[in-house]
Design an enzyme around this catalytic site. Structure first.
Site, mmCIF file in Angstrom:
data_model
loop_
_atom_site.group_PDB
_atom_site.id
_atom_site.type_symbol
_atom_site.label_atom_id
_atom_site.label_comp_id
_atom_site.label_asym_id
_atom_site.label_seq_id
_atom_site.Cartn_x
_atom_site.Cartn_y
_atom_site.Cartn_z
ATOM 1 N N ALA A 170 44.764 41.520 35.177
ATOM 2 C CA ALA A 170 44.164 40.827 36.323
ATOM 3 C C ALA A 170 43.153 39.760 35.879
ATOM 4 O O ALA A 170 42.901 39.582 34.695
ATOM 5 C CB ALA A 170 43.503 41.850 37.241
ATOM 6 N N HIS A 171 42.572 39.085 36.842
ATOM 7 C CA HIS A 171 41.686 37.953 36.552
ATOM 8 C C HIS A 171 40.388 38.393 35.859
ATOM 9 O O HIS A 171 39.870 39.456 36.106
ATOM 10 C CB HIS A 171 41.373 37.131 37.805
ATOM 11 N N ASN A 172 39.927 37.522 34.965
ATOM 12 C CA ASN A 172 38.646 37.686 34.260
ATOM 13 C C ASN A 172 38.662 38.804 33.212
ATOM 14 O O ASN A 172 37.624 39.124 32.635
ATOM 15 C CB ASN A 172 37.489 37.960 35.243
#
Lengths: 347, 347, 347
Positions: free
Chosen positions: B240-242
């Protein structure tokens, strides 16, 4: 695509009761009937739906005799369910009846493809590929070098088959399926990094295999990853390198099988199941959804849980797991009671 | 592709025993040997296979001395396993030796690509893209605007890289991989609906990263989702993001890492593991398949279960879980016995 | 894309403190500030970052008054977070501002598409397709026959939509999404093989639906699989045939919903959740990651575990599961103590 009751009745060898000229253009459930719709009633349990049904035609079993007036035209047949399934197939074939080779596709000069195949726009067919009769290659598919594809195969849009893989007759591969990607094989080096181990085997799908959208089947390190005849694989399933899946086994969505495991024939494997590597799963094994399999499984087992247990044993233990707080309380009370019974220390 | 024993021996600096003119055209396991096949024997455990082996050539360690007559020609080398791995690499490179830019591909005028790259049919390369040396872009790939790709990278058919992402040297991305899709970021509004939060960051893959088929790595909200050098990711994995994944960590199939979690270096993460968001996983952590991680994990931990526990503790508890029905019985008997011991009430 | 403080201030109706001519070309977090960067400070908790921040411009709330000297130019606005989100949207739109129909795309003659849509290279649009205004079809997309697509829809590279499906307004489908693949429907035959049941229904996505990369949504056997207005689906999610997902429900990555289940509105479903078939999940239900749902769930429940329990009950039981070895010891001691208290047999 529009048919009259008469046409359908002829096709199904049925008997019409009502207007033989009424026309239908779609199939629908008896509870969702609408004008122009064709429905069926095979199960007495749903009989009440027919009296309010707005479908133009309903197919029923010969034995059916209405106890009220009906709006739809009725077609009586020997087996309503089978007749309707036949119509479903015809309807479906109509939408999937693609032909011809698109000018915007690419077929290598060394590929040998049957004349009557469909090749959609932006599909790629590599060097030395062989493709049988009545095959449909939808747009954006990729068929790598030396792939062999049997007869009556359908590859929906965006299927990817890496070089040297083999697809049997009557297989259906849905959009986004990847066949023959490298197995996850790396040798750990002393500095903690990995050396990739070349994966030079292939994948063989035997006849009558269906693979759901975005599922992935890795090529073998050497030899073949094998999906035997009649296996049905749902969406987003992962089959690792060197795996063998036995005849007529069905695998539900998001299940993963790790490297070199062998699964028997006629198994039913639920969704999100994980099967560790180098295991042997017997024949006719049933595995509950989300189970995690860490050891070999005998023929005819029914299992669930992680690590998986016999399903009944798991449920027995789990029903007590739910009551563990009460059990703890019971034990604490026993301890207290026992202390009150014990003679005071020092005596 | 056919080689004689003599040619192979020269390549591996080996010593031939038997017919130096015999030719091979495939690699196979020693237990699956066949005419025209080349096999290897590195482990004494498998020595018995060599006496029935039908391969035309078998590569063995210098120390090997047969105790029976052998059909195959033998090539003696310093390290049979390493020599064979070398041949695997050569064999593999042969099939992946693609060159040239297909006329049916699309390369934006503002893209800067090295002269010797391979670009397959129906591949798309967007505005401002930079691509290094010896890069292979298989058919149907999509490389969005301003993507930067290093040297020696392979993108198999149908890889998608969204705009502004960066791919390091020597990376391998398998079919269907999606890099840089929007993170799952929404602000809930008062009426229960969601406002999308624009995801304007990117994804950075450092050098030597491999990503398996149909895996997805989301772009960061701002800044970068980072996959560090040497990380190996299997099929159908979600990052997922980050998120940051540390150097040389290996992640097996169908695992998911939620937003903003940081994973240390040299971890081994099993299949179908779920790691919740905003966590820190230490270095050299081993996570068993299907584990669910809901809290930070210290360096060098080995964990399993959902929520995850130390693996040994989990297995100890689980072995009692299996016997909970007996435990319940034991407690009930204790209760009964204790009641029989207690003085009757009223005394 | 470069803007001055003056331009940005006008856009946001803000007040500049510092150099109004300073220019920015990127957005960054306040803790990662760099020259040419634009950051924001909305939360007092992060105030300390602004004093070392190297961003050229920082957007702050009107109420902010610095207690030290600042390097960046400051723009004061009513709501720093909302103003920055507005800039994120503008920035994002810039990269996604694609227009025109690529000459290397394919649009069937019978398709009706609005004039202003974007169709990227190697995208395929089938017979009878209808596409609304301001729609973006990125490269390598496949839109099957008779698909209907509303206004303001974005299909990122490599989306596949099978025939007859319907996509509402403002939907976003990420790369590799497959809509309308056949449901996993087979009738088992007596010899253990399967007969495929034709899946002639479709999928309907209502307005404002977003679907993450490589997720799959199966078409209904008859009728429609329905994803209601405002639903947000993450990457690698599986939605089986005949499922209904209620309004504004959010589904995290790698979750699977089996056939014919109905999920209520405004639910939050964690990652890797499995929902069995033919179930009804209420409204506003929260499901923890990796939960396995085997029965109907009431409105407003919060559940976890496999099979899923009320989340608090699960955690209570699990906290005792962790201590099962101690509990076993406690019981064994009780048994021993009780034996020592019992009168010797034979008395």
């Amino acid at each position: 695509m529009e048919f009259s009751a008469k046409q359908i009745s002829l096709l199904l060898n049925g008997e019409i009761i009502g207007n033989e000229d009424v026309r239908v253009n779609t199939l629908c459930k008896i509870e969702d009937g609408k004008e122009g719709g064709l429905s069926f009633l095979a199960n007495d349990k749903y009989e009440h739906f027919i009296y309010d049904c707005n479908s133009s035609i309903v197919i029923v079993n010969k034995s059916f005799s209405p106890n009220k007036a009906l709006k739809p035209t009725i077609i009586k047949v020997d087996n309503a369910y089978e007749s309707f399934a036949k119509l479903l197939d015809i309807y479906n074939d109509y939408f999937l009846n693609k032909t011809g080779v698109a000018s915007l596709s690419f077929i290598s000069k060394t590929a040998k493809v049957d004349e009557d195949i469909y090749v959609g726009e932006f599909a790629f067919i590599g060097e030395g590929v062989k493709i049988g009769k009545h095959v449909k290659v939808y747009p954006n598919c990729y068929i790598g070098d030396n792939v062999i594809i049997g007869d009556n195969v359908t590859l929906f849009a965006g299927v990817r088959i890496y070089h040297n893989c083999i697809i049997g007759n009557n297989c259906i591969l849905h959009s986004g399926v990847v066949i023959g990607t490298d197995g996850f094989g790396f040798a750990p080096l002393e500095d903690g990094s990995f050396k990739k181990i070349a994966q030079i085997g292939n994948v063989i799908l035997e006849d009558d295999v269906e693979v759901g959208a975005n599922s992935t089947i890795d090529r073998s390190t050497m030899g073949s990853t094998i999906i035997e005849k009649g296996v049905k694989i749902d969406n987003l399933v992962q089959i690792a390198h060197n795996v063998v899946v036995g005849k007529n086994t069905a695998i539900a969505s998001q299940t993963g099988v790790a490297g070199s495991s062998k699964i028997g024939h006629n198994c039913f494997i639920g969704g999100q199941v994980g099967i560790a590597g180098h295991l042997t799963i017997g024949n006719r094994v049933k595995i509950g959804g989300q189970a995690g399999i860490l050891s070999n499984i005998k023929d005819d087992s029914t299992i669930m849980g992680t690590p998986a247990l016999n399903a009944k044993d798991f449920m027995r233990s789990y029903s007590i797991f739910r009551k563990l707080p009460q059990m703890q309380k019971q034990i604490d009370e026993l301890t207290k009671k026992l202390e009150s019974l014990s003679p005071p220390s020092g005596i």
